[in-house]
Write an enzyme that holds these catalytic residues in place. Structure first.
Site, PDB file in Angstrom:
ATOM      1  N   ARG A 127      -3.380  -0.497   5.494  1.00 58.50           N
ATOM      2  CA  ARG A 127      -4.081  -1.823   4.586  1.00 58.50           C
ATOM      3  C   ARG A 127      -3.201  -2.876   4.410  1.00 58.50           C
ATOM      4  O   ARG A 127      -3.425  -4.022   4.676  1.00 58.50           O
ATOM      5  CB  ARG A 127      -4.429  -1.050   3.325  1.00 58.50           C
ATOM      6  CG  ARG A 127      -5.696  -0.106   3.332  1.00 58.50           C
ATOM      7  CD  ARG A 127      -5.556   0.493   2.091  1.00 58.50           C
ATOM      8  NE  ARG A 127      -4.590   1.605   1.866  1.00 58.50           N
ATOM      9  CZ  ARG A 127      -4.235   2.151   0.742  1.00 58.50           C
ATOM     10  NH1 ARG A 127      -5.222   2.054  -0.331  1.00 58.50           N
ATOM     11  NH2 ARG A 127      -3.466   3.032   0.543  1.00 58.50           N
ATOM     12  N   CYS A 161       0.946  -1.183  -0.126  1.00 58.44           N
ATOM     13  CA  CYS A 161      -0.143   0.029   0.050  1.00 58.44           C
ATOM     14  C   CYS A 161       0.902   1.265  -0.094  1.00 58.44           C
ATOM     15  O   CYS A 161       2.012   1.151  -0.382  1.00 58.44           O
ATOM     16  CB  CYS A 161      -0.965   0.031   1.264  1.00 58.44           C
ATOM     17  SG  CYS A 161      -0.201   0.143   2.761  1.00 58.44           S
ATOM     18  N   ASP A 166      -8.170   3.751   1.241  1.00 59.31           N
ATOM     19  CA  ASP A 166      -7.238   4.307   2.152  1.00 59.31           C
ATOM     20  C   ASP A 166      -7.893   4.804   3.281  1.00 59.31           C
ATOM     21  O   ASP A 166      -8.731   5.610   3.229  1.00 59.31           O
ATOM     22  CB  ASP A 166      -6.230   5.293   1.781  1.00 59.31           C
ATOM     23  CG  ASP A 166      -5.089   5.703   2.754  1.00 59.31           C
ATOM     24  OD1 ASP A 166      -5.260   5.275   3.958  1.00 59.31           O
ATOM     25  OD2 ASP A 166      -4.262   6.284   2.320  1.00 59.31           O
TER      26      ASP A 166
HETATM   27  P1  4NP Z   1      -1.718   2.767   4.045  1.00 55.57           P
HETATM   28  O1  4NP Z   1      -2.549   4.328   4.938  1.00 55.57           O
HETATM   29  O2  4NP Z   1      -1.144   3.210   2.681  1.00 55.57           O
HETATM   30  O3  4NP Z   1      -2.962   1.754   4.144  1.00 55.57           O
HETATM   31  O4  4NP Z   1      -0.711   2.537   4.687  1.00 55.57           O
HETATM   32  C1  4NP Z   1      -1.504   5.321   4.706  1.00 55.57           C
HETATM   33  C2  4NP Z   1      -1.022   5.627   5.976  1.00 55.57           C
HETATM   34  C3  4NP Z   1      -0.050   6.769   6.190  1.00 55.57           C
HETATM   35  C4  4NP Z   1       0.057   7.472   5.033  1.00 55.57           C
HETATM   36  C5  4NP Z   1      -0.753   7.258   3.715  1.00 55.57           C
HETATM   37  C6  4NP Z   1      -1.514   6.392   3.619  1.00 55.57           C
HETATM   38  N1  4NP Z   1       0.633   8.802   5.069  1.00 55.57           N
HETATM   39  O5  4NP Z   1       0.492   9.645   4.254  1.00 55.57           O
HETATM   40  O6  4NP Z   1       1.294   8.784   6.219  1.00 55.57           O
END
Ligand code: 4NP
Length: 155
Positions: A15, A9, A123
């Site tokens: 995720r 991800c 997300d």
């Molecule tokens: P993930 O969600 O891609 O599902 O882990 C996110 C967690 C943090 C960030 C972006 C997406 N961030 O920009 O810090």
């Protein structure tokens, strides 16, 4: 030799840690290795988001030991299957592929449930708490399909 699956991800804290924990729970440990990574670098070395840890725990899956890491080009050779959570992850990972064989390993995870529809796992990071429940349920459903296929093919 083990079959290796990588979940990808953006941050590797919401995720893909869930996808890693859920898929691993459905496969025999001696034959399959499941890992996860993020295309971004913000959360290298971090534990998963507390909300992902909580929803996993509620479903008897432990993910708190996981540590964030960034996707690397070496992952194309180290893994047999690379599942990405959304279309932007797909674009980012495909951009790093050096040949067709590497590109062919990359699949949008929900296409295993809804072939060719290119649906994103949303997300949940900036959303409501129940976003994590929704993501958990989506991943649980698709990982059941993936685990069945992997077991049929590799066991
Ligand atoms: P993930 O969600 O891609 O599902 O882990 C996110 C967690 C943090 C960030 C972006 C997406 N961030 O920009 O810090």
């Amino acid at each position: 030799m083990s079959t290796k699956i990588l979940m990808v991800c953006l941050g590797n804290i919401c995720r893909s840690p869930l996808a890693e924990g859920i898929l691993a729970s459905k496969l025999p440990k001696d034959k399959f290795i499941v890992d996860s990574a993020g295309t971004g670098s913000w959360h290298i070395g971090h534990a998963p988001d507390e909300r992902s840890i909580a929803v996993a725990k509620k479903n008897q899956i432990q993910i708190s030991h996981q540590k964030g890491r960034q996707f690397s080009t070496t992952d194309f050779d180290n893994f047999d299957y690379i599942y990405v959570m959304d279309n932007s992850n797909y674009t980012n990972v495909i951009a790093l592929a050096q040949n067709q064989q590497q590109s062919d390993k990359v699949k949008l995870i929900l296409n295993e449930l809804f072939p060719d529809e290119n649906v994103d796992v949303p997300d949940p990071y900036f959303g409501l708490t129940n976003g994590f429940e929704i993501v958990y349920n989506m991943l649980d459903e698709v990982c059941a399909v993936i685990a069945k296929k992997l077991v049929e093919k590799h066991l």
